[in-house]
Design an enzyme around this catalytic site. Structure first.
Site, PDB file in Angstrom:
ATOM      1  N   GLU A 290       0.579  -1.113  -0.138  1.00 57.07           N
ATOM      2  CA  GLU A 290       0.183  -0.052   0.035  1.00 57.07           C
ATOM      3  C   GLU A 290       0.697   1.196  -0.015  1.00 57.07           C
ATOM      4  O   GLU A 290       0.507   2.150   0.628  1.00 57.07           O
ATOM      5  CB  GLU A 290      -1.042  -0.066   1.182  1.00 57.07           C
ATOM      6  CG  GLU A 290      -2.069  -1.032   1.068  1.00 57.07           C
ATOM      7  CD  GLU A 290      -3.029  -0.932   2.250  1.00 57.07           C
ATOM      8  OE1 GLU A 290      -4.179  -1.247   2.206  1.00 57.07           O
ATOM      9  OE2 GLU A 290      -2.607  -0.878   3.520  1.00 57.07           O
TER      10      GLU A 290
HETATM   11  C1  ACM Z   1      -2.264  -5.094   3.981  1.00 61.76           C
HETATM   12  O1  ACM Z   1      -3.568  -5.626   4.329  1.00 61.76           O
HETATM   13  N1  ACM Z   1      -2.231  -3.996   3.751  1.00 61.76           N
HETATM   14  C2  ACM Z   1      -1.267  -6.062   3.944  1.00 61.76           C
END
Ligand code: ACM
Length: 653
Positions: A290
């Site tokens: 992310e």
């Molecule tokens: C995640 O849930 N961003 C690994």
């Protein structure tokens, strides 16, 4: 469920003379676990078993009840031999294993086999030959979003050991907190942890406690995104030069490390080398998920760097960053683990991908030649039922993997993300559902019977409390607090059929952040509400044979359904009173109102069906309208009996 179990004849009766011997090449901790076993057996049966503490060098008992033998001590590492053979006969129980790790697993199986009848406690005769299906069976705990003191971690390690899990993945750094002491860069934990962090001594204690229960500890330092807390003390590591403060919101944030500066790698080299010395496991997790790339995109020096180095996008830039991390970890004898996003053709194959975005990601990693483990489908923070997680197999046929590619699938991890849990509530989100995931990762693939799983999970849940886990007891405690001790029975009747909203809906429904209270009704309620599940099942079961004859079981089912609905319905006047007296639960008044309406129409539907008469169409549409209204959450909590009652209404058509 073990790999194989062959029932024998008779049973081993437990009495005060129960005794254990330990032989072979065993690790020191085998004595401790054998001793724990005896205390737990004592505790469960109330039989005052007379044997002294089990210790290395103790004198062996004259007559032995449980004979433990291990061929080798073994070494705590991925792929360690956890197999064992447990043979129970009326005179003797023998537990044999290749390594000490198998002994630990076998002792847990034996405790699970404890049974009672009016004559006392016993083990049925059986021969169990057992081994895990996957070598990586983990639980991620996230003390970064909400701080979790050491005792929370230790009791959950005990829970993991009871379910034969073998990897504790600690998500130690996040936008909201930096939870590990660094002697090299103390501002990381001092400013990034705001006083809440594990000292290195505490981490050593956690690692030792886990190792003594055959659990590896894999630390995660999530970079280059999810790293705001690093930048509070060391803003020079950031892509955008500004002041940083600890993040209070949940979500994907912009702050990101600068992959173009040598200073970043010098810092990471020193820090990760320090951590490599602290954590003995061969694997180290660098996160990598992310990174939204916003700060990279808005920085002229990053754009210039990408142009000069012919880097086409942020994924490639992050791969360059990861390659540098890979070098640092390799130098320290560590294998790199990261989330899906770290997969890139430039990254060597001796890393492990943790797949969180979907099973396609897992297949893609395995097809590209990477060892991989699955977390998608095991996100226990999303409040889905145990049955959902249980049926989520790391190796479904649909993935179309070759046998070589299948070997790259190491297992999986349940992920207990910390946004919506505190030390008070976390156990109730982990347990007992994680037992179902543990079984998925240990037991043969064809062990998939939901009813059997739930029946056994209910028993395990209560056994887990002997480790101090709070998933059951904190429920009543929190309900008690919500009503200041008056009306807990009435409140529990509603809470028993309510669950927190699913997936990420809680974030959308209210203005959640890290400092908000997690002591509300929603926090007291638990995933996979047993009472609601049983009611919905009972409805389904009753309706299935409603065209058959008026047999006894059908009559009994009707009676049980009537009593249940009537019990719920008659609770409501007192419940409204409890709610009115306690402002903290005013938010669930609409939920209680919906419960009253639902149970009333449920009772009406029951009568139509029992009398085999069709309900008027106007009533059906009115009643289904009530169901629609009752599907709405209040106080981020939803009623879980709506589907059962809707099924009753539809059966009146
Ligand atoms: C995640 O849930 N961003 C690994």
């Amino acid at each position: 469920v073990p790999h194989s179990a062959e029932p024998g004849t008779g049973k081993f009766q437990i009495n005060t003379g129960f005794s254990i011997s330990v032989a072979g090449k065993v690790s020191e901790f085998v004595y401790d676990r054998a001793d724990d076993f005896l205390r737990r057996l004592n505790g469960r049966t109330g039989i005052f078993i007379g044997q002294e503490r089990i210790r290395k060098g103790m004198s062996q008992p004259a007559t032995v009840s449980l004979k433990i033998f291990s061929k080798e001590a073994g070494e705590l590492a991925l792929g360690m031999n956890e197999s064992y053979e447990l043979r129970i006969t009326p005179d003797l129980i023998s537990l044999n294993a290749v390594s000490s790790y198998g002994i630990i697993r076998g002792l847990e199986t034996l405790l699970q086999l404890l049974e009672a009848d009016p004559e006392g406690y016993f083990f049925n005769a059986v021969t169990v030959k057992d081994k895990p299906r996957f070598p990586w069976r983990g639980l991620l705990i996230d003390p970064a979003r909400h701080w979790l003191p050491v005792d929370v971690i230790l009791r959950n390690i005990d829970g993991m050991a009871a379910l034969k899990m073998n990897v504790l993945h600690l998500h130690l750094t996040e936008d909201q907190g930096f939870r590990i002491e660094s002697k090299a860069y103390p501002k990381l934990h001092e400013l990034g942890g705001e006083g809440d962090y594990y000292s290195q001594e505490q981490i050593k204690e956690i690692i030792r406690y886990a190792a003594d229960r055959c659990i590896r500890v894999v630390p995660e330092f999530d970079i280059p995104g999810h790293a705001t807390s690093w930048l509070v003390g060391y803003p020079e590591l950031a892509t955008v030069q500004q002041e940083y403060s600890i993040e209070r919101e949940w979500g994907i944030m912009n702050p990101v490390l600068d992959p173009t500066k040598e200073r970043t790698y010098e810092f990471l080299d020193t820090f990760l080398t320090e951590m490599a010395g602290l954590f003995p496991d061969a694997y180290m997790h660098i996160g990598g998920d992310e990174n939204n790339g916003k700060h990279w995109n808005q920085s002229a020096h990053i754009t210039k760097f990408k142009e000069e180095n012919n880097i086409k996008d942020n994924h490639e830039l992050q791969a360059l960053f990861n390659k540098r991390l890979h070098k640092i970890l390799s130098k320290n004898g560590k294998m790199m683990v990261g989330w899906d996003e770290i997969q890139h053709p430039d990254i060597p194959k001796n890393i492990v991908i943790q797949s969180w975005r979907g099973q396609k990601g897992l297949a893609a990693a395995a097809k590209a030649g990477y060892p991989v483990m699955l977390s998608n489908g095991y996100y226990i923070d999303l409040i889905q039922p145990a049955s959902f997680h249980y049926l989520n197999d790391p190796l479904p046929d649909e993935l179309g993997l070759t046998s070589e590619e299948k070997k790259l699938v190491l297992g999986g991890e349940a992920t207990m993300w910390g946004e919506q849990v505190t030390a008070e509530t976390i156990d109730s989100r982990i347990w007992p559902r994680t037992a179902a995931i543990a079984e998925r990762l240990w037991s043969p693939a064809d062990v998939r019977d939901i009813a059997s799983m739930y029946e056994r999970m209910g028993k395990i849940s209560i056994q887990l409390e002997e480790h101090g886990l709070t998933h059951e007891k904190n429920y009543d405690m929190m309900l008690r607090r919500l009503c200041a001790g008056k009306g807990v029975d009435e409140l529990r009747i509603l809470a028993d059929v309510a669950e927190p909203v699913k997936r990420y809906r809680r974030n959308a429904l209210s203005d959640v952040n890290a400092l908000m209270p997690y002591t509300r009704f929603v926090d007291a309620t638990r995933p996979d509400a047993q009472k609601a599940r049983e009611f919905n099942y009972m409805v389904n079961h009753w309706l299935k044979d409603r065209d058959g004859s008026q047999n006894d079981s059908k009559k009994n089912n009707y009676k049980a359904l009537f009593q249940q609905l009537n019990h719920w319905y008659s609770n409501n006047n007192q419940l409204f009173n409890v709610i009115d007296q306690n402002p903290i639960i005013h938010e669930i008044r609409p939920l209680a109102e919906n419960m009253r309406k639902m149970t009333f129409i449920g009772l009406q539907a029951l009568e139509y069906i029992k009398n085999q008469s069709k309900a008027p169409e106007a009533w059906i549409s009115f009643a289904l309208g009530i169901c629609d209204e009752a599907r709405k959450p209040y106080g981020e909590t939803e009623l879980m009996i709506v589907e059962g009652i809707a099924e009753l209404i539809n059966a009146c058509k």
